[in-house]
Design an enzyme around this catalytic site. Structure first.
Site, mmCIF file in Angstrom:
data_model
loop_
_atom_site.group_PDB
_atom_site.id
_atom_site.type_symbol
_atom_site.label_atom_id
_atom_site.label_comp_id
_atom_site.label_asym_id
_atom_site.label_seq_id
_atom_site.Cartn_x
_atom_site.Cartn_y
_atom_site.Cartn_z
ATOM 1 N N ARG A 146 9.856 66.927 17.081
ATOM 2 C CA ARG A 146 10.418 66.350 15.662
ATOM 3 C C ARG A 146 8.979 65.415 15.171
ATOM 4 O O ARG A 146 8.320 64.902 15.790
ATOM 5 C CB ARG A 146 11.616 65.420 15.808
ATOM 6 C CG ARG A 146 12.801 66.413 16.401
ATOM 7 C CD ARG A 146 13.769 65.334 16.457
ATOM 8 N NE ARG A 146 15.265 66.071 16.852
ATOM 9 C CZ ARG A 146 15.445 66.156 18.379
ATOM 10 N NH1 ARG A 146 14.804 65.450 19.199
ATOM 11 N NH2 ARG A 146 16.647 66.957 18.460
ATOM 12 N N LYS A 170 16.224 61.824 19.630
ATOM 13 C CA LYS A 170 17.164 61.275 19.215
ATOM 14 C C LYS A 170 18.069 60.589 20.178
ATOM 15 O O LYS A 170 18.262 60.900 21.251
ATOM 16 C CB LYS A 170 18.149 62.560 18.454
ATOM 17 C CG LYS A 170 17.388 62.987 17.025
ATOM 18 C CD LYS A 170 18.323 63.979 16.425
ATOM 19 C CE LYS A 170 17.839 64.484 15.191
ATOM 20 N NZ LYS A 170 18.552 65.431 14.322
ATOM 21 N N HIS A 237 8.798 70.173 10.085
ATOM 22 C CA HIS A 237 10.133 70.785 10.641
ATOM 23 C C HIS A 237 9.835 72.170 10.834
ATOM 24 O O HIS A 237 10.338 73.025 11.476
ATOM 25 C CB HIS A 237 11.294 70.521 10.110
ATOM 26 C CG HIS A 237 12.292 70.111 11.157
ATOM 27 N ND1 HIS A 237 12.429 69.182 12.061
ATOM 28 C CD2 HIS A 237 13.633 70.778 11.389
ATOM 29 C CE1 HIS A 237 13.286 69.082 12.842
ATOM 30 N NE2 HIS A 237 14.100 69.988 12.475
ATOM 31 N N ARG A 240 8.202 73.029 13.963
ATOM 32 C CA ARG A 240 9.056 73.238 14.954
ATOM 33 C C ARG A 240 9.955 74.284 14.967
ATOM 34 O O ARG A 240 10.349 74.927 16.319
ATOM 35 C CB ARG A 240 10.021 71.751 14.744
ATOM 36 C CG ARG A 240 11.195 71.663 15.910
ATOM 37 C CD ARG A 240 11.669 70.190 15.599
ATOM 38 N NE ARG A 240 13.048 70.140 16.040
ATOM 39 C CZ ARG A 240 13.431 69.713 17.384
ATOM 40 N NH1 ARG A 240 12.384 69.617 18.277
ATOM 41 N NH2 ARG A 240 14.704 69.623 17.713
ATOM 42 N N HIS A 263 17.990 69.692 21.758
ATOM 43 C CA HIS A 263 19.230 69.493 21.277
ATOM 44 C C HIS A 263 20.292 68.602 22.061
ATOM 45 O O HIS A 263 20.507 68.937 23.180
ATOM 46 C CB HIS A 263 19.759 70.908 20.884
ATOM 47 C CG HIS A 263 18.942 71.429 19.668
ATOM 48 N ND1 HIS A 263 18.947 72.949 19.430
ATOM 49 C CD2 HIS A 263 18.199 70.838 19.119
ATOM 50 C CE1 HIS A 263 18.196 72.998 18.490
ATOM 51 N NE2 HIS A 263 17.679 72.089 18.109
ATOM 52 N N TYR A 272 22.993 74.773 29.832
ATOM 53 C CA TYR A 272 21.642 74.691 30.432
ATOM 54 C C TYR A 272 21.325 73.344 31.301
ATOM 55 O O TYR A 272 20.292 73.003 31.586
ATOM 56 C CB TYR A 272 20.417 74.772 29.476
ATOM 57 C CG TYR A 272 20.645 74.115 28.409
ATOM 58 C CD1 TYR A 272 20.882 74.513 27.136
ATOM 59 C CD2 TYR A 272 19.983 72.620 28.338
ATOM 60 C CE1 TYR A 272 20.875 73.815 25.960
ATOM 61 C CE2 TYR A 272 19.844 71.753 27.403
ATOM 62 C CZ TYR A 272 20.295 72.332 26.271
ATOM 63 O OH TYR A 272 20.214 71.494 25.003
#
Length: 299
Positions: A146, A170, A237, A240, A263, A272
């Site tokens: 990011r 994040k 982005h 990305r 994410h 996962y």
């Protein structure tokens, strides 16, 4: 109502320590609700019920507000009422059970593989700006960072010997990412030039005055590269998104790509959770078009 909104925003700032950007977004959304309440002669937050809030959401949707924006507004309302309930100023939450209208999800814009390679494989001048910008482009596309992750990157987060970078994503969550061979080479050519500026801190990417590059400066450099090499608008982005699209296209391993992107959605994270990094690195090494090793290259 205004005083209670002010008190809640102060609570977010001082106690929850939310970022200025998040605080500003929440305040804008809640002021939108407040303005509507005043027009409807709703004199207190306690008087706002689910039917009236649903009417506001429907009205905003008709005016063109996206589903994503309305979801954020409802999140802001829930936060406000959680605070009001805790303070004994209200005993309900009108947003309970409300969901924004479903809208069409816009597909992210990406470069196809040929365009990505065209961007990255042009001749690079052997000077400060060219080497720095090439390293920025390569790292964005190599590892799917990011903008905020690349902007905040420090030297101690890079391990070029092992081809790894640790990023702070994040929610202050860290993740370990592979760095492809081309990106490693670009960074190795950039870092000696960086050192000549006598940088003020450990930022990987600095200006000619040795100061950490901010988000806007990086956006402008990426935009300039897109116009120069591709004749199109380009933003971080998009690189990305291209990273994710090309890796998924080659590997067909959605879980690995989600892990590499960092994410945090629990529904995808649970799928996962048990994948270890070695598997992710193997998927990355074998699938990413800028990471494939040349035969005999063990570095």
């Amino acid at each position: 109502m205004e005083r209670q909104l002010d008190a809640y925003c102060e609570h977010l700032r001082s106690e929850r320590q939310v970022s200025p950007h998040t605080l500003s977004a929440y305040r804008r959304d809640l002021e939108k609700v407040l303005g509507w309440c005043q027009k409807q002669n709703i004199g207190s937050w306690a008087a706002l019920d689910i039917q009236r809030l649903r009417s506001l959401i429907a009205r905003l949707h008709q005016q063109g507000q996206s589903s994503r924006s309305l979801a954020r507004l409802l999140s802001a309302v829930r936060g406000l009422y959680h605070y009001l309930n805790r303070e004994g100023l209200c005993d309900h939450d009108p947003a309970t059970g409300l969901a924004p209208p479903k809208g069409e999800r816009r597909l992210p814009k990406t470069l196809d593989t040929d365009r990505a390679l065209q961007l990255l494989e042009g001749a690079v001048e052997d000077d400060f700006l060219a080497r720095r910008d090439q390293a920025i482009l390569e790292l964005f596309y190599s590892s799917g960072l990011r903008l905020s992750e690349l902007t905040g990157l420090n030297l101690d987060q890079l391990d070029l010997a092992d081809g790894m970078v640790q990023v702070l994503g994040k929610g202050s969550k860290t993740r370990l990412l592979p760095v492809g061979r081309k990106a490693r080479e670009a960074l190795e050519q950039w870092l000696p030039l960086r050192a000549l500026t006598n940088p003020a801190d450990d930022a990987v990417f600095v200006s000619q005055q040795g100061r950490r590059l901010g988000p806007r400066a990086i956006q402008l450099r990426v935009k300039a590269a897109g116009e120069r090499e591709l004749g199109q608008n380009l933003h971080p982005h998009m690189l990305r998104h291209s990273f994710a699209s090309h890796l998924l296209e080659s590997s067909q391993d959605l879980r690995a790509v989600q892990e590499l992107l960092g994410h945090s959605d629990i529904k995808t994270t649970q799928i996962y959770t048990h994948l270890d990094f070695q598997h992710l690195a193997t998927v990355y090494d074998s699938a990413h078009p800028r990471a494939k090793r040349i035969k005999g290259d063990e570095s």
